[in-house]
Design an enzyme around this catalytic site. Structure first.
Site, PDB file in Angstrom:
ATOM      1  N   ASP A  34     -14.558  -5.433  21.109  1.00 46.31           N
ATOM      2  CA  ASP A  34     -13.785  -5.338  22.347  1.00 46.31           C
ATOM      3  C   ASP A  34     -13.897  -6.636  23.140  1.00 46.31           C
ATOM      4  O   ASP A  34     -14.070  -6.629  24.356  1.00 46.31           O
ATOM      5  CB  ASP A  34     -14.279  -4.157  23.189  1.00 46.31           C
ATOM      6  CG  ASP A  34     -13.284  -3.801  24.306  1.00 46.31           C
ATOM      7  OD1 ASP A  34     -12.102  -4.151  24.181  1.00 46.31           O
ATOM      8  OD2 ASP A  34     -13.709  -3.180  25.296  1.00 46.31           O
ATOM      9  N   GLY A  77     -17.652  -2.691  39.112  1.00 47.55           N
ATOM     10  CA  GLY A  77     -16.392  -2.452  38.414  1.00 47.55           C
ATOM     11  C   GLY A  77     -16.439  -1.163  37.626  1.00 47.55           C
ATOM     12  O   GLY A  77     -17.470  -0.483  37.565  1.00 47.55           O
ATOM     13  N   MET A 128     -15.132   3.091  29.539  1.00 48.94           N
ATOM     14  CA  MET A 128     -16.360   3.731  29.074  1.00 48.94           C
ATOM     15  C   MET A 128     -17.325   4.084  30.190  1.00 48.94           C
ATOM     16  O   MET A 128     -18.277   4.836  29.966  1.00 48.94           O
ATOM     17  CB  MET A 128     -17.065   2.830  28.066  1.00 48.94           C
ATOM     18  CG  MET A 128     -16.344   2.733  26.742  1.00 48.94           C
ATOM     19  SD  MET A 128     -17.411   2.065  25.456  1.00 48.94           S
ATOM     20  CE  MET A 128     -18.674   3.314  25.395  1.00 48.94           C
ATOM     21  N   LYS A 151     -24.833  -0.254  33.810  1.00 46.15           N
ATOM     22  CA  LYS A 151     -23.611   0.396  33.346  1.00 46.15           C
ATOM     23  C   LYS A 151     -23.920   1.846  32.995  1.00 46.15           C
ATOM     24  O   LYS A 151     -24.715   2.126  32.093  1.00 46.15           O
ATOM     25  CB  LYS A 151     -23.032  -0.325  32.129  1.00 46.15           C
ATOM     26  CG  LYS A 151     -21.718   0.286  31.662  1.00 46.15           C
ATOM     27  CD  LYS A 151     -20.927  -0.667  30.790  1.00 46.15           C
ATOM     28  CE  LYS A 151     -19.515  -0.133  30.556  1.00 46.15           C
ATOM     29  NZ  LYS A 151     -18.659  -1.104  29.859  1.00 46.15           N
TER      30      LYS A 151
END
Length: 609
Positions: A146, A31, A35, A52
């Site tokens: 978040d 995905g 950021m 990530k």
């Protein structure tokens, strides 16, 4: 059912995607967000992980890098059953990245978008799981900032909260004033929307939003342009008309505009237990069947991308370049796979290495030079560290394994072999004579070496190391560890002993129970090793404890439930599984915890973990 990975969940790498990040070979795209981008990869042992990679724009901001490093260090301390642990990171590279455990499950956002609202029991189990995760995250000094449906993954044994603390690294950086959106407006708290003070209560507001979204199937403050949603969050009441009556009082309190009026996480868990018609217990049936089926789909993982074929560079390497067979200073990354592609050898011979038949000779060699009989072309990537340099005598090339050297002259072979053997014996004798005899084991070792004449070392280098035999486990049930007492795994039986060091140092045992009655700080920890809190789906075993890397040194008792298993890895090489059975009641005269221990003594080499 097909075992082919689903293209819906695992997107192939594109031309602009990296092939390797920090030594991890990437397998697919999981995905992308504001950021960065998330990739699927594997540890050398085959465990799937999510890598990530932060956007290059953030990596160029020095303030972001400073904060990102702080948040990653804090996140590495989080040891919760409902979080995806951080297992590796690089905060100083060209593009910062971090790796977490891969969670085979859809996000709450994906599950609701595909299947609609969740039933009441699933919403309650979701809420208590996320609340426990936030409790652990806040305990590490982190505010998530978040928390949204996309950052809550639905695993088979409960929810997992991801990306905790990363949004803080982007706050007040240069990018926040250039239109880059980090948070999700529909799930922000009023204090976030109005640039107020961020506290743990900010995450409680987001948890209320999560509950409403899961039970209704839509955001409580509606959809639309960001500025319109933020205005409603700050000035209007949420639309809870589709919320089940049982949840309405709790959700309303969580969505209070006043942070002080929002309930504590422990109270949220208690209220969820009261709302549920039966005791809440996480299990594989906590999700509707359609959502659970999506978990099965995500277990069919794609393999890492194949190593690309070698490519031949157009120029020869210089004498100062590293050989592909020799790692650069600093060593390889601890997770560096062994299948990295290596550049092929140049088509022109390296200086100091004779050219293959039919190829031009290297610079500095006479024209028309041809190799002697028996010479073979060097393998791809071969580099001679003793290559010719101006002003230095030409040295014979070295050869890697499997690459035969130039055929020797037969009449000198015997002399060379005999001379080498004699020199070796003379050298070893001189060394043994000159070394001082320190006595004890050192002296014996020197004498043994002299007697053997070096033959033992020669045979030892060729012999393969013996495989360690796993020790038999020893089990001890019902060990009561009093507050500020510690257990040493090497003792038989492991008997708790009072630790007089105490204080802020907690203790010195392999497994200790620290209890501070003044501040109510109860911790289980290890001063001589590491702990790993196992997930509900894991079975405590020697193999599990050896393979786990989610290390910590202490864990709060509020994070443990009856039956929770913890790996204890001592520096002395002992490994144990401690099963937490509970603690003393409020009316007991002493404060203690009860654990069962299964110990594998000397299961690992003694070392500093």
């Amino acid at each position: 059912m097909s075992s082919t990975p689903s293209a819906e969940f695992f997107q192939p790498l594109k031309a602009d995607d990296p092939v390797v990040v920090g030594g991890y070979r990437l397998a697919a795209v999981l995905g992308a967000g504001g950021m960065g981008k998330v990739y699927l990869s594997y540890t050398p042992g085959g465990r799937p992980i999510a890598v990530k990679v932060i956007r290059a724009e953030f990596g160029e901001d020095p303030e972001f890098r400073r904060r990102f490093q702080q948040e990653v260090r804090s996140a590495e301390r989080v040891q919760g059953l409902y979080t995806a642990p951080v297992i590796d990171s690089d905060t100083e590279g060209e593009q910062p990245w971090l790796a977490t455990a891969y969670v085979p499950g859809p996000s709450l956002a994906h599950a609701v978008a595909l299947n609609g609202a969740l039933p009441l029991r699933s919403v309650l189990l979701l809420t208590v799981g996320v609340a426990e995760a936030l409790h652990v995250i806040h305990g590490a000094g982190i505010v998530h900032r978040d928390l949204k449906p996309a950052n809550v993954l639905l695993a088979a044994d409960g929810p997992r909260v991801i990306d905790f603390g990363i949004a803080r690294a982007a706050d007040t950086t240069a990018l926040t004033s250039t239109g880059v959106s980090v948070g999700t407006p529909a799930f922000m708290a009023p204090e976030q929307a109005s640039a107020g003070t961020i506290t743990p209560a900010t995450d409680v507001f987001a948890l209320g939003q999560i509950m409403a979204y899961a039970a209704i199937g839509a955001p409580a403050f509606g959809d639309g342009p960001s500025h319109a949603v933020l205005y409603r969050i700050v000035h209007e009441d949420p639309d809870l008309s589709g919320l089940p009556e049982e949840l309405r009082p709790l959700v309303t309190r969580c969505l209070s505009r006043d942070p002080a009026a929002r309930p504590a996480l422990t109270e949220i868990i208690e209220l969820c237990q009261q709302i549920s018609p039966e005791p809440l217990r996480q299990g594989e049936d906590w999700l509707p069947r359609k959502v659970a089926g999506s978990i099965t789909e995500r277990l069919r993982l794609p393999a890492p991308a194949p190593t690309p074929p070698p490519q031949q560079p157009s120029v020869a390497p210089t004498p100062t370049e590293y050989s592909p067979h020799t790692p650069p200073p600093g060593g390889a990354h601890p997770y560096a796979p062994t299948g990295h592609a290596v550049a092929a050898a140049p088509t022109q011979a390296v200086p100091g290495i004779p050219a293959a038949p039919g190829m031009p000779a290297a610079p500095g060699l006479p024209p028309g030079y041809r190799p002697p009989p028996g010479y073979q072309t060097p393998p791809p990537g071969y580099h001679n560290p003793q290559a010719y340099r101006p002003g230095y005598p030409t040295l014979p090339p070295t050869h890697p394994t499997g690459y035969p050297p130039v055929a020797p002259r037969p009449r000198r072979t015997g002399l060379i072999v005999v001379g080498s053997v004699v020199a070796a014996f003379v050298g070893l004798g001189l060394i043994g004579y000159l070394l001082p005899d320190t006595g004890g084991k050192g002296g014996d070792a020197k004498a043994d070496g002299a007697k053997s004449g070096g033959a033992a070392s020669t045979s030892g280098s060729s012999a393969s190391p013996k495989k360690r035999t796993d020790p038999q486990p020893a089990t001890y049930e019902g060990i009561d560890v009093t507050g500020n007492y510690a257990v040493m795994l090497g003792d038989n039986p492991p008997t708790p002993a009072e630790d007089h060091s105490g204080g802020v140092m907690y203790g010195k045992g392999d497994l200790y129970y620290y209890s501070d009655s003044m501040f109510g700080d109860d911790k289980l920890g290890s001063a001589n090793g590491k702990l790993v809190v196992l997930n509900n789906s894991q079975k405590g075993s020697l193999e599990t404890c050896r393979s786990e890397t989610r290390y910590t040194e202490k864990v709060g008792l509020d994070q443990l439930g009856k039956g929770t298993q913890i790996c204890v890895l001592s520096k002395a090489g002992h490994i144990a599984v401690a099963t937490y059975q509970g603690k003393s009641g409020p009316n007991d005269p002493s404060k203690y915890i009860t654990v069962d221990l299964t110990v594998w003594r000397n299961a690992d080499d003694p070392k500093a973990r």
